[in-house]
Structure formats: structure tokens, C-alpha cells
Design a protein around this motif. Structure first.
Motif, PDB file in Angstrom:
ATOM      1  N   LEU A  27      -4.533  -8.338   4.847  1.00 31.30           N
ATOM      2  CA  LEU A  27      -4.411  -6.884   4.869  1.00 31.30           C
ATOM      3  C   LEU A  27      -5.131  -6.255   3.684  1.00 31.30           C
ATOM      4  O   LEU A  27      -4.901  -6.626   2.534  1.00 31.30           O
ATOM      5  CB  LEU A  27      -2.931  -6.482   4.846  1.00 31.30           C
ATOM      6  CG  LEU A  27      -2.659  -4.970   4.854  1.00 31.30           C
ATOM      7  CD1 LEU A  27      -3.127  -4.344   6.165  1.00 31.30           C
ATOM      8  CD2 LEU A  27      -1.170  -4.693   4.632  1.00 31.30           C
ATOM      9  N   ASN A  28      -5.987  -5.290   3.988  1.00 30.55           N
ATOM     10  CA  ASN A  28      -6.708  -4.551   2.956  1.00 30.55           C
ATOM     11  C   ASN A  28      -6.224  -3.110   2.870  1.00 30.55           C
ATOM     12  O   ASN A  28      -6.094  -2.549   1.789  1.00 30.55           O
ATOM     13  CB  ASN A  28      -8.209  -4.565   3.250  1.00 30.55           C
ATOM     14  CG  ASN A  28      -9.013  -3.823   2.209  1.00 30.55           C
ATOM     15  OD1 ASN A  28      -8.880  -4.077   1.015  1.00 30.55           O
ATOM     16  ND2 ASN A  28      -9.846  -2.884   2.645  1.00 30.55           N
ATOM     17  N   LYS A  29      -5.909  -2.551   4.039  1.00 33.34           N
ATOM     18  CA  LYS A  29      -5.461  -1.156   4.074  1.00 33.34           C
ATOM     19  C   LYS A  29      -4.713  -0.912   5.378  1.00 33.34           C
ATOM     20  O   LYS A  29      -5.108  -1.402   6.425  1.00 33.34           O
ATOM     21  CB  LYS A  29      -6.673  -0.207   3.975  1.00 33.34           C
ATOM     22  CG  LYS A  29      -6.311   1.271   3.967  1.00 33.34           C
ATOM     23  CD  LYS A  29      -7.570   2.127   3.897  1.00 33.34           C
ATOM     24  CE  LYS A  29      -7.241   3.611   3.916  1.00 33.34           C
ATOM     25  NZ  LYS A  29      -8.451   4.448   3.909  1.00 33.34           N
ATOM     26  N   ALA A  30      -3.641  -0.142   5.284  1.00 31.01           N
ATOM     27  CA  ALA A  30      -2.879   0.245   6.477  1.00 31.01           C
ATOM     28  C   ALA A  30      -2.875   1.762   6.566  1.00 31.01           C
ATOM     29  O   ALA A  30      -2.263   2.441   5.739  1.00 31.01           O
ATOM     30  CB  ALA A  30      -1.455  -0.290   6.402  1.00 31.01           C
ATOM     31  N   TYR A  62       5.975   3.097 -10.315  1.00 35.55           N
ATOM     32  CA  TYR A  62       6.618   2.307  -9.253  1.00 35.55           C
ATOM     33  C   TYR A  62       5.795   1.049  -8.960  1.00 35.55           C
ATOM     34  O   TYR A  62       6.343  -0.066  -8.886  1.00 35.55           O
ATOM     35  CB  TYR A  62       6.746   3.190  -8.012  1.00 35.55           C
ATOM     36  CG  TYR A  62       7.051   2.493  -6.715  1.00 35.55           C
ATOM     37  CD1 TYR A  62       8.352   2.117  -6.392  1.00 35.55           C
ATOM     38  CD2 TYR A  62       6.042   2.256  -5.785  1.00 35.55           C
ATOM     39  CE1 TYR A  62       8.636   1.505  -5.165  1.00 35.55           C
ATOM     40  CE2 TYR A  62       6.313   1.651  -4.574  1.00 35.55           C
ATOM     41  CZ  TYR A  62       7.611   1.278  -4.265  1.00 35.55           C
ATOM     42  OH  TYR A  62       7.879   0.674  -3.057  1.00 35.55           O
ATOM     43  N   CYS A  63       4.487   1.213  -8.795  1.00 40.24           N
ATOM     44  CA  CYS A  63       3.610   0.067  -8.521  1.00 40.24           C
ATOM     45  C   CYS A  63       3.590  -0.909  -9.689  1.00 40.24           C
ATOM     46  O   CYS A  63       3.624  -2.133  -9.492  1.00 40.24           O
ATOM     47  CB  CYS A  63       2.186   0.551  -8.224  1.00 40.24           C
ATOM     48  SG  CYS A  63       2.027   1.494  -6.699  1.00 40.24           S
ATOM     49  N   SER A  64       3.563  -0.371 -10.910  1.00 37.44           N
ATOM     50  CA  SER A  64       3.531  -1.220 -12.100  1.00 37.44           C
ATOM     51  C   SER A  64       4.806  -2.040 -12.227  1.00 37.44           C
ATOM     52  O   SER A  64       4.773  -3.209 -12.642  1.00 37.44           O
ATOM     53  CB  SER A  64       3.344  -0.362 -13.357  1.00 37.44           C
ATOM     54  OG  SER A  64       2.095   0.301 -13.335  1.00 37.44           O
ATOM     55  N   SER A  75      -1.379  -1.874  -0.370  1.00 42.11           N
ATOM     56  CA  SER A  75      -1.700  -0.698   0.438  1.00 42.11           C
ATOM     57  C   SER A  75      -0.569   0.317   0.336  1.00 42.11           C
ATOM     58  O   SER A  75       0.592  -0.042   0.169  1.00 42.11           O
ATOM     59  CB  SER A  75      -1.920  -1.086   1.906  1.00 42.11           C
ATOM     60  OG  SER A  75      -2.309   0.047   2.676  1.00 42.11           O
ATOM     61  N   GLY A  76      -0.960   1.604   0.446  1.00 41.00           N
ATOM     62  CA  GLY A  76       0.012   2.684   0.372  1.00 41.00           C
ATOM     63  C   GLY A  76      -0.382   3.680  -0.699  1.00 41.00           C
ATOM     64  O   GLY A  76      -1.004   3.318  -1.708  1.00 41.00           O
ATOM     65  N   THR A  77      -0.033   4.939  -0.491  1.00 41.13           N
ATOM     66  CA  THR A  77      -0.297   5.996  -1.462  1.00 41.13           C
ATOM     67  C   THR A  77       1.015   6.698  -1.788  1.00 41.13           C
ATOM     68  O   THR A  77       2.050   6.416  -1.172  1.00 41.13           O
ATOM     69  CB  THR A  77      -1.296   7.022  -0.908  1.00 41.13           C
ATOM     70  OG1 THR A  77      -0.682   7.724   0.200  1.00 41.13           O
ATOM     71  CG2 THR A  77      -2.567   6.338  -0.417  1.00 41.13           C
ATOM     72  N   LYS A  78       0.961   7.636  -2.709  1.00 46.65           N
ATOM     73  CA  LYS A  78       2.191   8.320  -3.099  1.00 46.65           C
ATOM     74  C   LYS A  78       2.769   9.150  -1.958  1.00 46.65           C
ATOM     75  O   LYS A  78       3.973   9.440  -1.947  1.00 46.65           O
ATOM     76  CB  LYS A  78       1.946   9.195  -4.330  1.00 46.65           C
ATOM     77  CG  LYS A  78       1.165  10.473  -4.102  1.00 46.65           C
ATOM     78  CD  LYS A  78       0.966  11.226  -5.408  1.00 46.65           C
ATOM     79  CE  LYS A  78       0.280  12.564  -5.205  1.00 46.65           C
ATOM     80  NZ  LYS A  78       1.156  13.540  -4.517  1.00 46.65           N
ATOM     81  N   ASN A  79       1.930   9.536  -0.997  1.00 44.32           N
ATOM     82  CA  ASN A  79       2.395  10.353   0.128  1.00 44.32           C
ATOM     83  C   ASN A  79       2.543   9.581   1.438  1.00 44.32           C
ATOM     84  O   ASN A  79       3.084  10.108   2.406  1.00 44.32           O
ATOM     85  CB  ASN A  79       1.429  11.523   0.364  1.00 44.32           C
ATOM     86  CG  ASN A  79       1.394  12.480  -0.806  1.00 44.32           C
ATOM     87  OD1 ASN A  79       2.433  12.821  -1.364  1.00 44.32           O
ATOM     88  ND2 ASN A  79       0.206  12.916  -1.192  1.00 44.32           N
ATOM     89  N   SER A  80       2.043   8.358   1.478  1.00 40.87           N
ATOM     90  CA  SER A  80       2.045   7.628   2.751  1.00 40.87           C
ATOM     91  C   SER A  80       3.434   7.158   3.152  1.00 40.87           C
ATOM     92  O   SER A  80       3.717   6.960   4.329  1.00 40.87           O
ATOM     93  CB  SER A  80       1.110   6.424   2.670  1.00 40.87           C
ATOM     94  OG  SER A  80       1.588   5.469   1.735  1.00 40.87           O
ATOM     95  N   LYS A  86       2.260  -7.829  -1.849  1.00 41.92           N
ATOM     96  CA  LYS A  86       1.958  -9.243  -1.611  1.00 41.92           C
ATOM     97  C   LYS A  86       2.458 -10.060  -2.790  1.00 41.92           C
ATOM     98  O   LYS A  86       2.234  -9.701  -3.945  1.00 41.92           O
ATOM     99  CB  LYS A  86       0.447  -9.433  -1.438  1.00 41.92           C
ATOM    100  CG  LYS A  86       0.023 -10.869  -1.193  1.00 41.92           C
ATOM    101  CD  LYS A  86      -1.490 -10.949  -1.022  1.00 41.92           C
ATOM    102  CE  LYS A  86      -1.952 -12.381  -0.828  1.00 41.92           C
ATOM    103  NZ  LYS A  86      -3.430 -12.468  -0.672  1.00 41.92           N
ATOM    104  N   LYS A  87       3.117 -11.144  -2.484  1.00 43.23           N
ATOM    105  CA  LYS A  87       3.684 -12.002  -3.529  1.00 43.23           C
ATOM    106  C   LYS A  87       2.604 -12.658  -4.362  1.00 43.23           C
ATOM    107  O   LYS A  87       1.662 -13.238  -3.837  1.00 43.23           O
ATOM    108  CB  LYS A  87       4.566 -13.070  -2.888  1.00 43.23           C
ATOM    109  CG  LYS A  87       5.218 -14.019  -3.874  1.00 43.23           C
ATOM    110  CD  LYS A  87       6.066 -15.054  -3.152  1.00 43.23           C
ATOM    111  CE  LYS A  87       6.690 -16.029  -4.137  1.00 43.23           C
ATOM    112  NZ  LYS A  87       7.528 -17.042  -3.455  1.00 43.23           N
TER     113      LYS A  87
END
Length: 207
Positions: A27-30, A62-64, A75-80, A86-87
Motif C-alpha cells: 500500500l502506497n496511498k488509499a 499523532y503520527c510521531s 497513508s492518511g491525512t488530517k482530514n481523511s 505498517k509495523k
């Protein structure tokens, strides 16, 4: 490679993405479907959360937080809303959630957001009705949607050519508004289904 699929059950979506990785598609982008990069087959663990953020700084924090715990945000944005992780090979944890309750809570958040989106279309539907954009007479007398002079007096090839040519425009004039209630119903379905999944997943904590 691009694939279009739709999931409401995050557990099933995670399993499918892991199966794709085993087949060499990562997966690269959803976004309105799944974009994969082809590579070596890999045994990996993918987890999904559902969160939206008002501020970019909160999203980055959150991502950090997850990356510090050994989970790469893929994958994902602040609004998505839907966030994919991924582990990392350096972590021993197999899940991003500490218990069944926190894992099930993502369905509750998704259900609430879907309900809010459904309700958000209601004012637009009212405006369309008050400004006569919604004309229920189109259901009773659809002929009024056709503006070609003398259309209904024509016969044979001339009639069918004119009729088929104008039909898409007639449908747009008379029923373009219908995407609003249809979208509302779709979001309500998402909300109800997600809430049922929330209850179902929450019950595992007590089983």
C-alpha cells in the motif's frame, strides 16, 4: 497498481492489505481506492485507525507518537479520517491498540462522523426545495423536462435521435438534486453499520 474496494470492517481491510503485501503489492496511498507499489512479497502487519484533526500540528504529533512506538504511517491525512500504519521490524507489538475497547472505539468515531456528514446535507436539501430546484412534478410528468420543440410530435428515427440526445440533459434538469438524499442515505447506512460493528467489537472485551 490501482484497486477499487470498499470496506466498513477495518479488521477485514487490514487482512486484505496484508494479503496484498504477501503477494508483492504494498500500500502506497488509499484515496478513492488503493494505490499499490509492486515489490518483493512481505509478511507484514497493517493496522487502521480512524481520526480526524483540526490542526496539522496535532496530526503530525499523532503520527510521531505511533512512529516512536514502531508503527510507520503509510497513508492518511488530517482530514481523511482513516489512517494506515505498517509495523516496523524493530517493534514487538502486533497492534496499535492496547485493548478491545480502544480498538472498537474507531468504529464509534467513524459512525459519528458519518452521521454528521449525513445531517450536513440537510440544509442544502431544504434550500433546493425552497428555491424550486426540487420539482416533484418531474416524477408525474417527465415530458416537461424535455425542451426540444415538437419532440413528442416526431416519429421514427427523428424522434429517437432527439429523445436519446436530450434524455441525459433532461435527467440532469429534473433529478440532479437526488444525489443529496442518496448521499445522506449512504452516510446514514455507514453510520448504522459502523455503530453495529462498534457494539460487536466491544462485546469481545467481555466474552
Amino acid at each position: 497498481m490501482f484497486k477499487f474496494k470498499f470496506f466498513l470492517d477495518f479488521d477485514k481491510e487490514e487482512k486484505w492489505l496484508e494479503d496484498m503485501a504477501r503477494n508483492g503489492y504494498h500500500l502506497n496511498k488509499a484515496s478513492f481506492g488503493y494505490h499499490f507499489l509492486e515489490g518483493e512479497p512481505e509478511e507484514t502487519t497493517i493496522k487502521i485507525d480512524y481520526r480526524r484533526f483540526k490542526y496539522k500540528e496535532d496530526f503530525l504529533d499523532y503520527c510521531s507518537l505511533f512512529e516512536d512506538s514502531g508503527w510507520k504511517h503509510i497513508s492518511g491525512t488530517k482530514n481523511s479520517g482513516i489512517q494506515y500504519f505498517k509495523k516496523d521490524t524493530n517493534t514487538e507489538e502486533d497492534d496499535i491498540f492496547s485493548d478491545y475497547h480502544s480498538k472498537a472505539a474507531r468504529y464509534k468515531r467513524y459512525s459519528s462522523m458519518s452521521f454528521q456528514l449525513a445531517i450536513s446535507y440537510l440544509p442544502l436539501l431544504v434550500v433546493f426545495y425552497l428555491t424550486d430546484i426540487i420539482d416533484f412534478n418531474a416524477f408525474v410528468n417527465p415530458k416537461e423536462l424535455y425542451y426540444t420543440p415538437g419532440l413528442w410530435d416526431k416519429t421514427g428515427t427523428s424522434f429517437w435521435f432527439s429523445f436519446l440526445f436530450e434524455t441525459p440533459f433532461a435527467l440532469m434538469r429534473g433529478f440532479a438534486w437526488s444525489f443529496i438524499p442518496l448521499t445522506m442515505l449512504l452516510y446514514l447506512f455507514f453510520s448504522i453499520k459502523s455503530n453495529r460493528l462498534y457494539v460487536q467489537k466491544s462485546d469481545k472485551e467481555f466474552s
